[in-house]
Design a protein around this motif. Structure first.
Motif, PDB file in Angstrom:
ATOM      1  N   GLN A 303       0.883  -1.318  -0.210  1.00 27.34           N
ATOM      2  CA  GLN A 303      -0.015  -0.070   0.165  1.00 27.34           C
ATOM      3  C   GLN A 303       0.942   1.251   0.004  1.00 27.34           C
ATOM      4  O   GLN A 303       1.944   1.313   0.548  1.00 27.34           O
ATOM      5  CB  GLN A 303      -0.868   0.155   1.222  1.00 27.34           C
ATOM      6  CG  GLN A 303      -1.889  -1.249   1.298  1.00 27.34           C
ATOM      7  CD  GLN A 303      -2.753  -1.106   0.049  1.00 27.34           C
ATOM      8  OE1 GLN A 303      -3.561  -0.070  -0.223  1.00 27.34           O
ATOM      9  NE2 GLN A 303      -3.093  -2.359  -0.656  1.00 27.34           N
ATOM     10  N   SER A 306       0.583   6.858   3.487  1.00 27.58           N
ATOM     11  CA  SER A 306      -0.247   8.026   3.849  1.00 27.58           C
ATOM     12  C   SER A 306       0.282   9.409   3.522  1.00 27.58           C
ATOM     13  O   SER A 306       1.374   9.546   3.906  1.00 27.58           O
ATOM     14  CB  SER A 306      -1.183   7.912   5.046  1.00 27.58           C
ATOM     15  OG  SER A 306      -0.316   7.895   6.124  1.00 27.58           O
ATOM     16  N   GLU A 307      -0.307  10.296   3.375  1.00 31.15           N
ATOM     17  CA  GLU A 307       0.128  11.711   3.111  1.00 31.15           C
ATOM     18  C   GLU A 307       0.799  12.012   4.603  1.00 31.15           C
ATOM     19  O   GLU A 307       1.900  12.800   4.553  1.00 31.15           O
ATOM     20  CB  GLU A 307      -0.927  12.621   2.690  1.00 31.15           C
ATOM     21  CG  GLU A 307      -0.447  14.099   2.221  1.00 31.15           C
ATOM     22  CD  GLU A 307       0.581  13.783   1.236  1.00 31.15           C
ATOM     23  OE1 GLU A 307       1.566  14.934   1.188  1.00 31.15           O
ATOM     24  OE2 GLU A 307       0.467  12.986   0.158  1.00 31.15           O
ATOM     25  N   ASP A 308       0.095  11.751   5.583  1.00 27.57           N
ATOM     26  CA  ASP A 308       0.577  12.266   6.952  1.00 27.57           C
ATOM     27  C   ASP A 308       1.996  11.490   7.350  1.00 27.57           C
ATOM     28  O   ASP A 308       2.323  12.001   8.490  1.00 27.57           O
ATOM     29  CB  ASP A 308      -0.358  12.155   8.068  1.00 27.57           C
ATOM     30  CG  ASP A 308      -1.023  10.618   8.298  1.00 27.57           C
ATOM     31  OD1 ASP A 308      -0.225   9.764   7.831  1.00 27.57           O
ATOM     32  OD2 ASP A 308      -2.003  10.657   8.870  1.00 27.57           O
TER      33      ASP A 308
END
Length: 440
Positions: A303, A306-308
């Motif tokens: 995957q 994530s942006e964070d």
């Protein structure tokens, strides 16, 4: 000059994640070499870092190896985050003293746990320093490993390497004090001097105005709230020390209590037990294990990140890239750093490792001369500095007797007999990491 950063102890995945995020945010084209003696931990760090680089198409060239000498060739900056024996050895540093009625909320800086950890860390860091001097003598050299004072002192005494000790504790407490004063951190200026994890804020100013009188009032308020709130929520002991000495100690009660074991016999801490229901040591270990497993899953996952994941996160890493950038650009900004006393603290022993303000400019990290500390504050540190020297000698010489001496100087043990038994049990438990003691 193209930078080559070498991170030794890259298996500390959260530090690696934070440092790589900082590098990516800066957009630097550089080489990054990850080093760890644990192949599994190294694979996690490499996988995680590679995903971060690819996600942002960063111009970072990545390598990973268990051979630090291979990585060190051509290095311009070396950053060490090693913890010899990892969390499993750290557990023994804390659990064995508990059998003797000694409770430690951290166990990596002072008390028997910090002393035991120093025996593992100092010789390992001396070996790294010797390789740095051999292969990249002009590289900037930073240490984050605890116990900071003994590690930095041991390396400088044994090798003369210009190693700088960094810790985010003073930076963290400065933000904490600005919060309790109701001010944005950008408005605070301060002087904080001492030894790592017992560094005294002797001056605090908000917008140039002396904030120490207000902090004394806040100390009264915090102490008065004991009973309404838990002592660990209030950091009540730190505020009591503020009232007594007129200076605020970093880094809050979790660390500060370990420097005053005479007040917390059997771990008693205002109705709680240090390391158990106040600043749970087991919780710290479980949290570290959980973070590593999380980083392992992220590194292996197909995957996307994530942006964070790339947001700047607080932690030990958070100033090192900024410091390097300031040195390269001769910016002259001020940071807290652990350096030998060359006179910056007039009433400290020469060569003792001092955590205090230092300028980062084209010459590296230079300590800023401070006024003499009050006698009482010096007194809180004097035996500790002697403990550092004794611990360093115990590690470098493989001396069981000097290990016992260090335990006595630390002040946690109730008798000489306890010191001897505790030393022998810790040496036996950590024997695989202490080759210098095998013939004693």
């Amino acid at each position: 000059m193209k930078e080559k950063f070498v991170l030794i102890g890259a298996g500390s995945a959260m530090f690696t994640r934070g440092m790589v995020a900082d590098l990516i945010q800066r957009g630097w084209e550089c080489d990054l070499a990850l080093v760890d003696i644990d192949p599994e931990a190294l694979a996690v760090a490499e996988g995680l870092t590679r995903k971060m680089i690819e996600a942002r198409k960063s111009p970072i060239t990545l390598t990973a190896t268990t051979d630090r000498r291979e990585a060190l060739r051509g290095a311009t900056a070396v950053i060490c985050t090693i913890g010899v024996g990892g969390r499993r050895a750290w557990e023994q540093d804390v659990f064995i003293p508990r059998k003797y009625g000694i409770y430690q909320p951290v166990g990596d800086s002072v008390m028997p746990g910090g002393t035991s950890r120093a025996l593992r860390m100092i010789n390992a860091m001396v070996a790294i320093a010797e390789d740095v001097l051999d292969l990249c003598p002009n590289a900037l050299f930073f240490n984050y490993g605890n116990p900071m004072g003994p590690v930095c002192r041991g390396v400088r005494r044994a090798t003369g390497a210009n190693m700088v000790g960094l810790c985010h504790g003073v930076f963290h407490v400065a933000h904490h004090l600005s919060h309790v004063l109701g001010a944005d951190p950008s408005r605070i200026n301060y002087s904080a001097v001492g030894m790592n994890h017992l560094t005294w804020f002797t001056e605090v100013r908000i917008d140039g105005r002396d904030a120490m009188p207000r902090l004394m009032q806040i100390a009264d308020e915090k102490i008065g709230q004991l009973g309404e709130h838990g002592p660990d929520e209030l950091d009540v002991f730190s505020w009591q020390m503020m009232k007594l000495f007129g200076a605020f100690p970093a880094v809050l009660d979790r660390h500060i209590t370990e420097f005053f074991p005479q007040f917390f016999r059997s771990g008693d801490y205002y109705g709680k037990k240090l390391g158990v229901d106040a600043f749970s040591f087991e919780g710290t270990i479980a949290g570290g294990d959980a973070i590593f497993e999380e980083m392992k899953e992220v590194a292996a996952s197909d995957q996307p990140l994530s942006e964070d994941f790339f947001e700047l996160i607080g932690g030990e890493h958070e100033q090192v890239m900024e410091i390097i950038e300031n040195i390269r650009t001769d910016a002259g900004r001020i940071y807290s750093a652990n350096l030998p006393n060359t006179g910056q603290v007039p009433n400290f022993p020469l060569d003792a490792i001092v955590e205090g303000p230092a300028v980062a400019d084209g010459s590296g990290m230079r300590p800023i001369v401070q006024p003499p500390l009050p006698a009482g504050i010096v007194g809180t540190l004097a035996t500790r500095l002697a403990w550092v020297e004794t611990t360093v000698e115990a590690a470098l010489e493989g001396s069981r007797d000097k290990f016992v001496q260090a335990l006595v100087l630390d002040g946690s043990v109730e008798s000489l007999d306890t010191a001897e038994k505790l030393a022998d049990e810790l040496l036996a438990a950590q024997a695989e990491y202490l080759p210098q003691f095998r013939c004693t």
